[in-house]
Design a protein around this motif. Structure first.
Motif, PDB file in Angstrom:
ATOM      1  N   ALA A   1       0.833  -1.208   0.000  1.00  0.00           N
ATOM      2  CA  ALA A   1       0.000   0.000   0.000  1.00  0.00           C
ATOM      3  C   ALA A   1       0.868   1.258   0.000  1.00  0.00           C
ATOM      4  O   ALA A   1       0.538   2.246  -0.670  1.00  0.00           O
ATOM      5  CB  ALA A   1      -0.926  -0.008   1.216  1.00  0.00           C
ATOM      6  N   SER A   2       1.987   1.221   0.714  1.00  0.00           N
ATOM      7  CA  SER A   2       2.896   2.369   0.737  1.00  0.00           C
ATOM      8  C   SER A   2       3.522   2.596  -0.629  1.00  0.00           C
ATOM      9  O   SER A   2       3.702   3.748  -1.056  1.00  0.00           O
ATOM     10  CB  SER A   2       3.988   2.163   1.787  1.00  0.00           C
ATOM     11  OG  SER A   2       3.421   2.123   3.075  1.00  0.00           O
ATOM     12  N   HIS A  61       1.241   8.221  -6.099  1.00  0.00           N
ATOM     13  CA  HIS A  61       0.514   9.488  -5.955  1.00  0.00           C
ATOM     14  C   HIS A  61       1.434  10.568  -5.390  1.00  0.00           C
ATOM     15  O   HIS A  61       1.443  11.708  -5.867  1.00  0.00           O
ATOM     16  CB  HIS A  61      -0.701   9.286  -5.047  1.00  0.00           C
ATOM     17  CG  HIS A  61      -1.356  10.540  -4.607  1.00  0.00           C
ATOM     18  ND1 HIS A  61      -2.112  11.317  -5.450  1.00  0.00           N
ATOM     19  CD2 HIS A  61      -1.342  11.177  -3.410  1.00  0.00           C
ATOM     20  CE1 HIS A  61      -2.545  12.367  -4.781  1.00  0.00           C
ATOM     21  NE2 HIS A  61      -2.101  12.304  -3.540  1.00  0.00           N
ATOM     22  N   GLU A  62       2.213  10.210  -4.413  1.00  0.00           N
ATOM     23  CA  GLU A  62       3.096  11.183  -3.773  1.00  0.00           C
ATOM     24  C   GLU A  62       4.200  11.677  -4.703  1.00  0.00           C
ATOM     25  O   GLU A  62       4.680  12.796  -4.547  1.00  0.00           O
ATOM     26  CB  GLU A  62       3.704  10.599  -2.499  1.00  0.00           C
ATOM     27  CG  GLU A  62       2.749  10.597  -1.333  1.00  0.00           C
ATOM     28  CD  GLU A  62       2.273  11.993  -0.957  1.00  0.00           C
ATOM     29  OE1 GLU A  62       3.103  12.915  -0.865  1.00  0.00           O
ATOM     30  OE2 GLU A  62       1.059  12.152  -0.761  1.00  0.00           O
ATOM     31  N   TRP A  92       0.734   4.149  -2.755  1.00  0.00           N
ATOM     32  CA  TRP A  92       0.506   5.531  -2.338  1.00  0.00           C
ATOM     33  C   TRP A  92       1.675   6.419  -2.775  1.00  0.00           C
ATOM     34  O   TRP A  92       1.485   7.593  -3.096  1.00  0.00           O
ATOM     35  CB  TRP A  92       0.308   5.620  -0.832  1.00  0.00           C
ATOM     36  CG  TRP A  92      -0.037   7.016  -0.406  1.00  0.00           C
ATOM     37  CD1 TRP A  92       0.775   7.917   0.204  1.00  0.00           C
ATOM     38  CD2 TRP A  92      -1.289   7.674  -0.582  1.00  0.00           C
ATOM     39  NE1 TRP A  92       0.111   9.094   0.422  1.00  0.00           N
ATOM     40  CE2 TRP A  92      -1.163   8.970  -0.058  1.00  0.00           C
ATOM     41  CE3 TRP A  92      -2.514   7.287  -1.136  1.00  0.00           C
ATOM     42  CZ2 TRP A  92      -2.214   9.887  -0.067  1.00  0.00           C
ATOM     43  CZ3 TRP A  92      -3.551   8.216  -1.144  1.00  0.00           C
ATOM     44  CH2 TRP A  92      -3.397   9.490  -0.612  1.00  0.00           C
ATOM     45  N   SER A  93       2.870   5.867  -2.832  1.00  0.00           N
ATOM     46  CA  SER A  93       4.047   6.629  -3.244  1.00  0.00           C
ATOM     47  C   SER A  93       3.940   7.087  -4.694  1.00  0.00           C
ATOM     48  O   SER A  93       4.514   8.116  -5.064  1.00  0.00           O
ATOM     49  CB  SER A  93       5.315   5.801  -3.050  1.00  0.00           C
ATOM     50  OG  SER A  93       5.539   5.582  -1.672  1.00  0.00           O
TER      51      SER A  93
END
Length: 100
Positions: A66-67, A73-74, A70-71
């Protein structure tokens, strides 16, 4: 008493804390175009979380997956933060024509 939830929470906090500078470093050196690496690593950890026998290990793998997702997007958000001047630009890289 069951400390499994506290252990997973602490490791999740640590993983999120580790990914923050990874995103900054990746955007600085490679631009947002490195997002496929995060996607592939995320998929690998997602599959590993499905295969893992232990609940804690499966949870940790899924948090890493998940990280990674999400990264992605980041990375795009980090590029905007760099454009605003909140983070330094890489002087060795042309922002528009970056090549990996």
């Amino acid at each position: 008493m069951n400390f499994t939830g506290i252990l997973i929470g602490a490791i999740t906090f640590l993983i999120i804390g580790i990914f923050h500078p990874i995103v900054i470093w990746a955007e600085f050196h490679f631009s947002k175009k490195i997002w496929p690496i995060f996607a592939v690593v995320g998929l690998v950890f997602l599959i590993m979380s499905l295969i893992a026998d232990k609940v804690v290990v499966s949870c940790i793998f899924s948090v890493i997956a998940a990280s990674c997702f999400w990264s992605i997007h980041e990375l795009y958000q980090q590029e905007k933060r760099v454009e605003k001047g909140w983070f330094p630009k890489n002087p060795k890289r042309d922002r528009k024509g970056c090549k990996l």
